[in-house]
Design a protein around this motif. Sequence first.
Motif, PDB file in Angstrom:
ATOM      1  N   ASN A 164       0.849  -1.251   0.132  1.00  0.00           N
ATOM      2  CA  ASN A 164      -0.111  -0.072  -0.093  1.00  0.00           C
ATOM      3  C   ASN A 164       1.037   1.384   0.006  1.00  0.00           C
ATOM      4  O   ASN A 164       0.369   2.357   0.204  1.00  0.00           O
ATOM      5  N   LYS A 165       2.007   1.249  -0.347  1.00  0.00           N
ATOM      6  CA  LYS A 165       3.227   2.232  -0.373  1.00  0.00           C
ATOM      7  C   LYS A 165       3.893   2.223  -1.642  1.00  0.00           C
ATOM      8  O   LYS A 165       4.749   1.045  -1.487  1.00  0.00           O
ATOM      9  N   ALA A 166       4.244   3.279  -2.294  1.00  0.00           N
ATOM     10  CA  ALA A 166       5.083   3.141  -3.471  1.00  0.00           C
ATOM     11  C   ALA A 166       6.093   4.235  -3.204  1.00  0.00           C
ATOM     12  O   ALA A 166       5.564   5.448  -2.880  1.00  0.00           O
ATOM     13  N   THR A 167       7.520   4.022  -3.413  1.00  0.00           N
ATOM     14  CA  THR A 167       8.546   4.996  -3.536  1.00  0.00           C
ATOM     15  C   THR A 167       9.061   5.249  -4.792  1.00  0.00           C
ATOM     16  O   THR A 167       9.508   4.331  -5.397  1.00  0.00           O
ATOM     17  N   ILE A 168       8.780   6.235  -5.570  1.00  0.00           N
ATOM     18  CA  ILE A 168       9.119   6.495  -6.963  1.00  0.00           C
ATOM     19  C   ILE A 168      10.308   7.427  -6.833  1.00  0.00           C
ATOM     20  O   ILE A 168      10.458   8.480  -6.561  1.00  0.00           O
ATOM     21  N   ARG A 169      11.406   6.907  -7.731  1.00  0.00           N
ATOM     22  CA  ARG A 169      12.741   7.612  -7.739  1.00  0.00           C
ATOM     23  C   ARG A 169      12.991   7.873  -9.140  1.00  0.00           C
ATOM     24  O   ARG A 169      12.807   7.166 -10.022  1.00  0.00           O
ATOM     25  N   ASN A 170      13.093   9.490  -9.669  1.00  0.00           N
ATOM     26  CA  ASN A 170      13.322   9.876 -10.667  1.00  0.00           C
ATOM     27  C   ASN A 170      14.873  10.264 -10.712  1.00  0.00           C
ATOM     28  O   ASN A 170      15.160  11.309 -10.231  1.00  0.00           O
ATOM     29  N   THR A 171      15.779   9.246 -11.237  1.00  0.00           N
ATOM     30  CA  THR A 171      17.132   9.674 -11.049  1.00  0.00           C
ATOM     31  C   THR A 171      17.764  10.745 -11.939  1.00  0.00           C
ATOM     32  O   THR A 171      18.659  11.273 -11.614  1.00  0.00           O
ATOM     33  N   GLN A 172      16.788  11.143 -13.368  1.00  0.00           N
ATOM     34  CA  GLN A 172      17.031  12.288 -14.116  1.00  0.00           C
ATOM     35  C   GLN A 172      16.953  13.580 -13.299  1.00  0.00           C
ATOM     36  O   GLN A 172      17.667  14.434 -13.454  1.00  0.00           O
ATOM     37  N   LYS A 173      15.656  13.453 -12.475  1.00  0.00           N
ATOM     38  CA  LYS A 173      15.487  14.912 -11.850  1.00  0.00           C
ATOM     39  C   LYS A 173      15.973  15.061 -10.592  1.00  0.00           C
ATOM     40  O   LYS A 173      16.078  15.933  -9.849  1.00  0.00           O
ATOM     41  N   GLY A 174      16.448  13.762  -9.946  1.00  0.00           N
ATOM     42  CA  GLY A 174      16.937  13.612  -8.610  1.00  0.00           C
ATOM     43  C   GLY A 174      15.724  13.653  -7.396  1.00  0.00           C
ATOM     44  O   GLY A 174      15.994  14.257  -6.359  1.00  0.00           O
ATOM     45  N   ASP A 175      14.413  13.211  -7.976  1.00  0.00           N
ATOM     46  CA  ASP A 175      13.202  13.189  -7.031  1.00  0.00           C
ATOM     47  C   ASP A 175      12.967  11.941  -6.362  1.00  0.00           C
ATOM     48  O   ASP A 175      13.294  10.896  -7.297  1.00  0.00           O
ATOM     49  N   VAL A 176      12.317  12.061  -5.352  1.00  0.00           N
ATOM     50  CA  VAL A 176      11.808  11.050  -4.699  1.00  0.00           C
ATOM     51  C   VAL A 176      10.343  11.358  -4.213  1.00  0.00           C
ATOM     52  O   VAL A 176      10.028  12.177  -3.491  1.00  0.00           O
ATOM     53  N   HIS A 177       9.188  10.590  -4.591  1.00  0.00           N
ATOM     54  CA  HIS A 177       7.906  10.594  -4.054  1.00  0.00           C
ATOM     55  C   HIS A 177       7.629   9.485  -3.418  1.00  0.00           C
ATOM     56  O   HIS A 177       7.734   8.175  -4.001  1.00  0.00           O
ATOM     57  N   VAL A 178       6.720   9.704  -2.336  1.00  0.00           N
ATOM     58  CA  VAL A 178       6.290   8.539  -1.513  1.00  0.00           C
ATOM     59  C   VAL A 178       4.931   8.539  -1.868  1.00  0.00           C
ATOM     60  O   VAL A 178       4.167   9.915  -1.659  1.00  0.00           O
ATOM     61  N   VAL A 179       4.314   7.595  -2.078  1.00  0.00           N
ATOM     62  CA  VAL A 179       2.901   7.800  -2.623  1.00  0.00           C
ATOM     63  C   VAL A 179       2.042   6.376  -1.681  1.00  0.00           C
ATOM     64  O   VAL A 179       2.316   5.375  -1.839  1.00  0.00           O
ATOM     65  N   ASN A 180       1.052   6.988  -0.841  1.00  0.00           N
ATOM     66  CA  ASN A 180       0.188   5.799  -0.364  1.00  0.00           C
ATOM     67  C   ASN A 180      -0.855   5.600  -1.046  1.00  0.00           C
ATOM     68  O   ASN A 180      -1.735   6.373  -1.659  1.00  0.00           O
ATOM     69  N   ILE A 181      -0.999   4.177  -1.323  1.00  0.00           N
ATOM     70  CA  ILE A 181      -1.794   3.615  -2.243  1.00  0.00           C
ATOM     71  C   ILE A 181      -3.329   3.603  -1.585  1.00  0.00           C
ATOM     72  O   ILE A 181      -3.260   2.895  -0.529  1.00  0.00           O
ATOM     73  N   ASP A 182      -4.509   4.165  -1.919  1.00  0.00           N
ATOM     74  CA  ASP A 182      -5.535   4.373  -1.391  1.00  0.00           C
ATOM     75  C   ASP A 182      -6.529   3.592  -2.361  1.00  0.00           C
ATOM     76  O   ASP A 182      -6.863   3.883  -3.615  1.00  0.00           O
ATOM     77  N   PRO A 183      -7.486   2.371  -1.984  1.00  0.00           N
ATOM     78  CA  PRO A 183      -8.113   1.638  -2.792  1.00  0.00           C
ATOM     79  C   PRO A 183      -9.423   2.330  -3.488  1.00  0.00           C
ATOM     80  O   PRO A 183      -9.936   1.796  -4.172  1.00  0.00           O
ATOM     81  N   ARG A 184      -9.492   3.727  -2.895  1.00  0.00           N
ATOM     82  CA  ARG A 184     -10.635   4.496  -3.488  1.00  0.00           C
ATOM     83  C   ARG A 184     -10.275   4.729  -4.875  1.00  0.00           C
ATOM     84  O   ARG A 184     -11.100   5.269  -5.470  1.00  0.00           O
ATOM     85  N   PHE A 185      -8.992   5.033  -5.138  1.00  0.00           N
ATOM     86  CA  PHE A 185      -8.614   5.481  -6.398  1.00  0.00           C
ATOM     87  C   PHE A 185      -8.391   4.260  -7.445  1.00  0.00           C
ATOM     88  O   PHE A 185      -7.956   3.114  -6.701  1.00  0.00           O
ATOM     89  N   SER A 186      -8.657   4.327  -8.654  1.00  0.00           N
ATOM     90  CA  SER A 186      -8.460   3.004  -9.537  1.00  0.00           C
ATOM     91  C   SER A 186      -7.079   3.102  -9.904  1.00  0.00           C
ATOM     92  O   SER A 186      -6.346   3.670  -9.688  1.00  0.00           O
ATOM     93  N   ARG A 187      -6.568   1.689 -10.264  1.00  0.00           N
ATOM     94  CA  ARG A 187      -5.357   1.566 -10.814  1.00  0.00           C
ATOM     95  C   ARG A 187      -5.068   2.504 -12.096  1.00  0.00           C
ATOM     96  O   ARG A 187      -3.737   2.660 -12.244  1.00  0.00           O
ATOM     97  N   PHE A 188      -6.083   2.781 -12.795  1.00  0.00           N
ATOM     98  CA  PHE A 188      -5.671   3.599 -13.872  1.00  0.00           C
ATOM     99  C   PHE A 188      -5.078   4.872 -13.288  1.00  0.00           C
ATOM    100  O   PHE A 188      -4.070   5.360 -13.935  1.00  0.00           O
ATOM    101  N   PHE A 189      -5.696   5.466 -12.279  1.00  0.00           N
ATOM    102  CA  PHE A 189      -5.083   6.797 -11.842  1.00  0.00           C
ATOM    103  C   PHE A 189      -3.806   6.807 -11.362  1.00  0.00           C
ATOM    104  O   PHE A 189      -2.896   7.662 -11.500  1.00  0.00           O
TER     105      PHE A 189
END
Length: 198
Positions: A164-189
């Motif tokens: 239920n938690k995703a850590t997204i690393r963008n090495t080109q931009k040097g960004d790190v985003h932590v996303v909590n996955i909520d079942p209310r939103f669709s997979r497409f989102f």
Amino acid sequence: MLLEEDPATLIRHTIGNFNIHPDKTAIGRINESLSTLQQARDLRVREAESALKKLSRNFQTLATQHNETVSAHHSTDHASQIVELDTQKFRVAKAASDLEIEGERLEQELDGLKTRLHELNLQGAEGDGATKSKRELEDPTILKLKVYRSLGIDIDPDSSGTYNKATIRNTQKGDVHVVNIDPRFSRFFYANYFWQTI
């Protein structure tokens, strides 16, 4: 001459020449000792009589108990009790033997499990190389996690094992985003969001 004197005077002089006081004192002491000895003897006799009466009572009690025990004893009951006790003894011996055999078997099994545990500890949490590769090929979740990781996305499970938690690393931009996955939103989102972030 001796015979010419008055006999009474002679007797009186003779009595006067005797010293009987020490003899009287000695006789008095002897009488006292005899009296003391008699008292001690009487006391010992009374003590002996009391002890004899007590022993006699104990003897009567024990004799009564003995007679009751003898009258209550039956040889057939005794023999049946011996047979029953022998049977119980053999049952207990057999149970002890069975438990000993079972204990040896469990001990061998424990040794085998210890050896297996040692082997697994040497292989590590992921197992040996062949087992790990086979598991990764067979488990679709592991394949998905590999694809995500290759894209720079780490999916983290919670304590219950739910991802239920995703850590997204963008090495080109040097960004790190932590996303909590909520079942209310669709997979497409979440798929659109992940693509935009990476």
